[in-house]
Design a protein around this motif. Structure first.
Motif, short mmCIF file in Angstrom:
data_model
loop_
_atom_site.label_atom_id
_atom_site.label_comp_id
_atom_site.label_asym_id
_atom_site.label_seq_id
_atom_site.Cartn_x
_atom_site.Cartn_y
_atom_site.Cartn_z
N PHE B 104 12.30 -8.99 92.56
CA PHE B 104 11.20 -9.36 91.59
C PHE B 104 10.41 -10.25 92.63
O PHE B 104 9.13 -10.09 92.67
CB PHE B 104 11.62 -10.36 90.46
N GLU B 105 10.84 -11.13 93.44
CA GLU B 105 10.18 -11.77 94.57
C GLU B 105 9.31 -10.82 95.60
O GLU B 105 8.11 -11.21 95.81
CB GLU B 105 11.11 -12.56 95.49
N MET B 106 10.10 -9.85 95.87
CA MET B 106 9.07 -8.96 96.71
C MET B 106 8.02 -8.42 96.06
O MET B 106 7.08 -8.09 96.47
CB MET B 106 10.18 -7.73 97.16
N GLN B 107 8.39 -7.87 94.72
CA GLN B 107 7.16 -7.42 93.78
C GLN B 107 6.23 -8.19 93.61
O GLN B 107 5.13 -7.85 93.67
CB GLN B 107 8.06 -6.84 92.65
N ALA B 108 6.46 -9.44 93.78
CA ALA B 108 5.39 -10.72 93.39
C ALA B 108 4.50 -10.71 94.61
O ALA B 108 3.22 -11.30 94.43
CB ALA B 108 6.12 -12.05 93.28
N PHE B 109 4.74 -9.81 95.82
CA PHE B 109 3.48 -10.01 96.48
C PHE B 109 2.49 -8.94 96.24
O PHE B 109 1.37 -8.81 96.68
CB PHE B 109 4.03 -9.49 98.07
N GLY B 110 2.76 -8.12 95.17
CA GLY B 110 1.69 -7.14 94.66
C GLY B 110 0.92 -7.89 93.41
O GLY B 110 1.06 -8.96 93.15
N ASP B 111 0.48 -6.92 92.60
CA ASP B 111 -0.28 -7.20 91.29
C ASP B 111 0.86 -7.69 90.43
O ASP B 111 1.79 -7.17 90.08
CB ASP B 111 -0.78 -6.19 90.66
N LEU B 112 0.23 -8.88 90.11
CA LEU B 112 1.41 -10.07 89.09
C LEU B 112 1.41 -9.40 87.68
O LEU B 112 2.37 -9.55 86.88
CB LEU B 112 1.08 -11.22 88.93
N SER B 113 0.24 -8.52 87.25
CA SER B 113 0.49 -7.94 85.77
C SER B 113 1.44 -6.89 85.70
O SER B 113 2.36 -6.97 84.96
CB SER B 113 -0.89 -7.04 85.63
N LEU B 114 1.73 -6.10 86.80
CA LEU B 114 2.65 -5.21 87.03
C LEU B 114 4.15 -6.00 87.05
O LEU B 114 5.13 -5.43 86.59
CB LEU B 114 2.62 -4.37 88.49
N LEU B 115 4.09 -7.04 87.91
CA LEU B 115 5.34 -7.65 88.11
C LEU B 115 5.94 -8.34 86.67
O LEU B 115 6.98 -8.01 86.42
CB LEU B 115 5.01 -8.93 88.99
N VAL B 116 4.87 -8.78 85.95
CA VAL B 116 5.49 -9.29 84.68
C VAL B 116 5.82 -8.36 83.66
O VAL B 116 6.85 -8.23 82.93
CB VAL B 116 4.20 -10.27 84.01
N LYS B 117 5.01 -7.10 83.79
CA LYS B 117 5.39 -6.09 82.93
C LYS B 117 6.88 -5.42 83.16
O LYS B 117 7.38 -5.29 82.23
CB LYS B 117 4.28 -4.86 83.22
N THR B 118 6.96 -5.13 84.47
CA THR B 118 8.53 -5.03 84.84
C THR B 118 9.50 -5.83 84.53
O THR B 118 10.80 -5.64 83.74
CB THR B 118 8.59 -4.42 86.22
N GLY B 119 9.11 -7.25 84.47
CA GLY B 119 9.88 -8.43 84.36
C GLY B 119 10.32 -8.41 82.89
O GLY B 119 11.58 -8.40 82.34
N VAL B 120 9.34 -8.06 81.94
CA VAL B 120 9.53 -7.75 80.55
C VAL B 120 10.70 -6.63 80.21
O VAL B 120 11.47 -6.90 79.56
CB VAL B 120 8.26 -7.83 79.55
N GLN B 121 10.09 -5.52 80.80
CA GLN B 121 11.06 -4.38 80.34
C GLN B 121 12.40 -4.53 80.86
O GLN B 121 13.31 -4.28 80.16
CB GLN B 121 10.16 -3.08 81.13
N PHE B 122 12.62 -4.66 82.09
CA PHE B 122 14.14 -4.68 82.89
C PHE B 122 14.53 -6.06 82.68
O PHE B 122 15.78 -5.93 82.44
CB PHE B 122 13.81 -4.15 84.27
N GLY B 123 13.89 -7.03 82.97
CA GLY B 123 14.51 -8.22 82.76
C GLY B 123 14.66 -8.83 81.41
O GLY B 123 16.09 -9.18 81.15
N LEU B 124 13.84 -9.12 80.69
CA LEU B 124 13.73 -9.63 79.57
C LEU B 124 14.55 -8.65 78.42
O LEU B 124 15.41 -9.30 77.77
CB LEU B 124 12.53 -10.45 79.19
N PHE B 125 13.61 -7.96 78.31
CA PHE B 125 14.12 -6.67 77.13
C PHE B 125 15.51 -6.19 77.68
O PHE B 125 16.64 -6.34 76.90
CB PHE B 125 13.23 -5.72 76.78
N GLY B 126 15.44 -5.35 78.75
CA GLY B 126 16.53 -4.98 79.41
C GLY B 126 17.98 -5.94 79.44
O GLY B 126 19.24 -5.63 79.02
N GLY B 127 17.30 -7.19 80.01
CA GLY B 127 18.56 -8.02 80.22
C GLY B 127 19.00 -8.80 78.87
O GLY B 127 20.40 -9.01 79.01
#
Lengths: 659, 659
Positions: B104-127
């Protein structure tokens, strides 16, 4: 029923409530009036008349849509006559110079893209033609500028130079054989950039360039250059670029210009301060090129006055939204059998918003003071203004520079605090805070980078104003004022009487005065600013030609502190003057409490400095913190009154969270 | 020619320069490795493999375009296997739990919209499915979640309640006659809002609701609710709204859900901590409803770890851009015959950026520490985790809450400072800073409002962790911990040894230790945190049932100070531990200087407190300021090394100002 119209308290409490509300409204109105300053009527008219449907832009427009809407709103505002403020009556202008700043503030309650777009057209472009040009330019262009028939740009900043304007690279060479001036961009660094109105609309630009006759460089001058033809295509030799998406101000078409030997008639030189005569010789009433340059820049000080005022207005609108929301939003109950607590009842929430509200109020008075002073100094015909009160002009420039920095940072910080205070809702564009925050951001670096401006303010305090015709760059300046530093030669010209009277009236030692008194706070502000300046003078006085840069650079944090604390003092002085002039009563008392909160918050932030320098004891420092807390809790009860007094038009607050 | 390949100094200076560069590279690499912590290989792989064309979004996309791009990039990342981190191997997951935070940290060097989108999918929802659900949910959904075939939402926040999650209004009523759970939104306040993935993509949502059997409320539980059919239309009874434009994260489709008696099978209850048995009776291994609720929330602590880490990464990227630009941009000459000065040579510019760089470095170590601790505590199978180390889990939650607040505020402040340090160029979207700033903004209030989280951190320090199963709302909590306040019962579990050793080794009185020593700074951090906590305990111990809220509320600034200074201490401890473990050499020495700058800047900010409380003399306070200045000037020389050590992939820095 008859009973209930009297003020007599009744068991039902209704008449009393009515009386309370009437008193509150009256208190609000009085406070709003004192905040409105000399322009109550003008501001009230703007509140009533500025059309909300023009002033607000819907969230989520594309850049192209927002630009289109902004241009169209600009044209409509011009049609309504809003472009005429501040221009000479002889050419169809109306109202005074100060009024244009006040209208700018009022417009800042709406969409800031529109504000900046009108600022570029009427203030920067129009203002440059009016004040750097002479009759021939006025006659030819002002009417069309005011009606927005002729849209224009103010092309100063270049890729290589923003702050150091004297080093601009664009060249304007006079060609005596054709009586033309040839504008050229010799380097990549000389490309004009971030220029408002450039990417889409401007047909003409005021281009700042090094003016050359033969091999001689006369320094930076302003020349009118047509950039687009009637059909909207770039003129021959003009390359126009688009800066594209920005951090905010999506409706403003910032862009780039570069010039490939573009020829304009000699008459296009804005020649109020320097001209080329019929023999092709450069002539100016001001011999010293530096002085000439700074005189020209000085006529543009209104831009900084406006930016400060506009950002201050934006902060007020943010506070109105966050404080209203905080007065209704509930979260967490103190115990299971109670309602959840209104978030503004939490001390942490009060501390987030109320000191910022107090500072917003205090800054308003300083803003009014510089606006008045601008009118006094530049309200007359443009050409003569530089001759009249050189020291006053320099003092104003210095104060405006510092106040612009302090106010824009305050606005940015306040809007962000308001956005956070509204939680997730604050992040939704419909609640208006995020766009304001994004827009105001750039105010901290445009019309002068804040850090550079604070140094300019410090410079104004340290040097004889007459010596200020020197370089804008402070390191070089340090070398020059060796030996003359440390005595302020010019007395500050406004706002001093009120606070001094208060301080003088407060008897006895510091620790015998109440912490939460304006007199004590005022004395602290004085001591902080004086000491910072004196000690800075002592440090810099040691400068020699060889160590000047290093000495200055090592003291740069001190320079910024001296400037900031000087501005803090000016702010409190202006505020106290206004407060002292009010008729006795609840409104005056309430304003006093607000100003004390402002002052104590500032003292609390710098408490390390105050104790370090033996100005307050540690006991007193703790007392100041306790007073800030209790003032927050006290003023929380007056939030409705205070928010109403900010005078943000209800029509412009569309945030669903406060409907 | 042969000579020039040796390291021997030569008149040309070339070989020496080569050696210097090699040494610098080696120093950078060592620092980067120590910042990378236990995950050097994983981070290096992410740097090399995360595809820049996916990770970056062009500036100026419309919301719809950005959303489309974000979804498409999410699917591609899932295809590349990036969705599998942190999920149980039994169901096709891979890597450990901590690794998902690091990625997640490493992805945060890129577009944060994508970061949060993946965070929602894999982290919050999936988690939530992984850790609140049991085998039946894992078997049915995890594979499709990891492959992003099943897109989902985490539907917790409601219009009426964000921070106070226990008061959610959505109702989930068990209907034993059909063995179904009926989801209903009874009020406007109960509408789910700001839900990521909701407006456009989610087909299923984890809905948090009050679970009722008969008349009995078992508190908030999570239920899987299908929200869209295969064709993308809302399921019957589900109303989906779009939150529309926001202050940032334009690529994330935040939206609203409301439910009109939507029926789902009983099996959709995520039943790791509470279930409805075959007889329709509610059963749970955890009897106390509060404890059950906080156990459930506790499994979701990873979200806050990620948000802290992501915002920290963003701050590093901003610093890399601003520091590189500041190392080449010139403005103003010290005198007319010299080149203009590189802006990073100005002390004011150094002070704007270098203490923030130092803090970014220090925070990285604290971030690594909580990530490791998360792995120790929750790295095993989800169901059993709550049973294993209750106190450790509570301590982690408390520390993560505080660190998330400190890091997200730091990131916001740092990105803004970087944007201003780049002047007008910093405001252009192409230079990457403004979008980061806009995106990171919401990190201060999502996954827990920072002000509330700091209070949570303080609560963790003040109360027996076993007693923390009580309410999340602090006022009510105060009432309950009357009598048990003031002694910290749980020892902090990490990072203590290094700093303590240093402090113990520093002999003699404070004023005999150098100001710019880690030992002295560490001792100051200890004293500040300890004293803040002790005195807070003393204040709150006076609470009675009747005055608890008032007492707490009046101390709220103190509560926040205690929490913040505790986190500061944890940060320095973690950083010193890492630094002390390095092999002796230039990298270790450089890191020591960086950490001293971090610590002294913090002491300088709080110097009022330190003097007030007799912890430092005024002379020492001035010395600290002088040390900050000289450290800035010293570290300015090492900026290239330090920026390289931040490990921001070059491919993701596309800002034209640093190309």
């Amino acid at each position: 029923m008859t009973d209930s119209t009297t003020a007599h308290p009744s068991a039902e409490g209704r008449p009393t409530k009515q009386v309370d509300e009437n008193m509150r409204d009256e208190c609000s109105r009085q406070l709003r009036d004192v905040l409105d300053g000399r322009w109550i009527e003008l501001r009230q008219r703007a509140r009533a008349e500025l059309p909300a449907e023009l002033m607000l832009a819907p969230a989520g427009l594309s850049i192209e849509e927002h630009r289109e809407r902004t241009t169209s709103s600009l044209l409509k505002l011009a049609e309504l006559g809003y472009g005429r403020a501040g221009f000479p009556a002889a050419h169809g202008g109306e109202l005074d110079y100060a009024a244009s700043c006040v209208l700018f503030e009022m417009q800042a309650f709406g969409d800031l893209s529109l504000l900046v777009k009108t600022g570029v057209q009427f203030g920067l472009f129009g203002g440059a033609v009016a004040r750097l040009g002479t009759h021939r330019h006025h006659a030819a262009y002002l009417a069309d500028i005011m009606s927005a028939k002729l849209l224009g740009s103010f092309a100063m900043t270049e890729v290589g130079h923003g702050s150091n304007v004297q080093a601009l690279e664009t060249i304007a060479t006079y060609d005596d054989s054709t009586k033309e001036i040839v504008i050229d961009t010799p380097t990549e660094g000389g490309v004009k950039t971030y220029i408002g109105n450039a990417a889409r609309d401007a047909r003409m630009a005021v281009v700042f360039a090094q003016l050359m006759t033969g091999d001689e460089n006369h320094g930076v001058h302003a020349i009118l250059v047509p950039v687009r033809d009637e059909a909207g295509n770039p003129e021959r030799g003009v390359t126009i670029g688009d800066n594209g998406p920005k951090g905010g101000l999506p409706g403003v078409d910032n862009g780039t210009f570069s010039f490939d030997h573009v020829r304009v008639p000699k008459a296009n030189l804005l020649n109020a301060f320097g001209d080329i005569d019929d023999n092709g010789k450069y002539v100016s009433d001001i011999d010293n090129p530096n002085r000439r340059f700074f005189t020209m820049l000085g006529t543009l000080v209104r831009g900084r006055v406006c930016v400060g005022g506009g950002s201050g207005a934006s902060a007020k609108k943010a506070l109105a939204i966050a404080l209203r929301y905080g007065s209704t939003r509930r979260q967490f109950a103190a115990s299971e059998d109670q309602d959840e607590i209104v978030v503004l009842d939490y001390l942490a929430h009060q501390r987030k918003l109320l000191p910022r509200l107090a500072k917003s109020v205090a800054l308003s008075f300083a803003q009014n003071a510089v606006t008045e002073r601008l009118q006094e100094l530049q309200g007359g015909p443009a050409d003569a203004s530089a001759e009249r009160d050189v020291e006053g002009q320099r003092e104003l420039e210095s104060r405006v520079a510092g106040l612009k920095a302090v106010t824009t940072w305050h606005a940015l910080d306040t809007i962000q605090a308001c956005r956070e205070a509204c939680g997730g809702a604050g992040y939704m564009a419909e609640n208006q805070l995020t766009q304001m925050r994004a827009d105001v951001d750039v105010f901290t670096t445009f019309e002068g980078d804040n850090t550079v401006l604070l140094q300019l303010a410090a410079k104004g305090l340290l040097t004889d104003y007459k010596a200020m015709w020197g370089d804008l760059d402070v390191p070089a300046m340090v070398g020059k004022f060796v030996g003359q530093v440390g005595e302020r030669i010019v007395e500050r010209t406004t706002g001093r009487a009120g606070i001094q009277r208060l301080i003088d009236a407060a008897t006895g030692r510091d620790d015998e005065t109440a912490t939460d008194s304006l007199a004590w706070a005022g004395s602290m502000f004085e001591q902080r600013a004086d000491h910072a300046l004196e000690t800075l003078g002592n440090r810099l006085r040691k400068a020699t030609k060889d160590n000047a840069f290093e000495l200055f650079n090592n003291a740069q944090d001190h320079v910024l502190f001296a400037a900031r604390t000087h501005i803090d003092r000016c702010v409190l002085e202006a505020a106290v003057d206004a407060q002292q002039a009010m008729p006795d009563g609840p409104a005056k008392d309430l304003l006093e409490r607000v100003l004390i909160l402002y002052a104590l918050s500032s003292i609390e932030e710098d408490k390390g400095w105050f104790i370090e320098h033996g100005r307050i004891t540690t006991a007193r420092s703790r007392a100041a913190t306790a007073s800030v807390n209790s003032l927050c809790q006290e003023l929380r009860e007056q939030v409705t009154t205070l928010v109403d007094a900010l005078g943000v038009p209800d029509e412009l607050i569309t945030a669903p969270i406060v409907q």
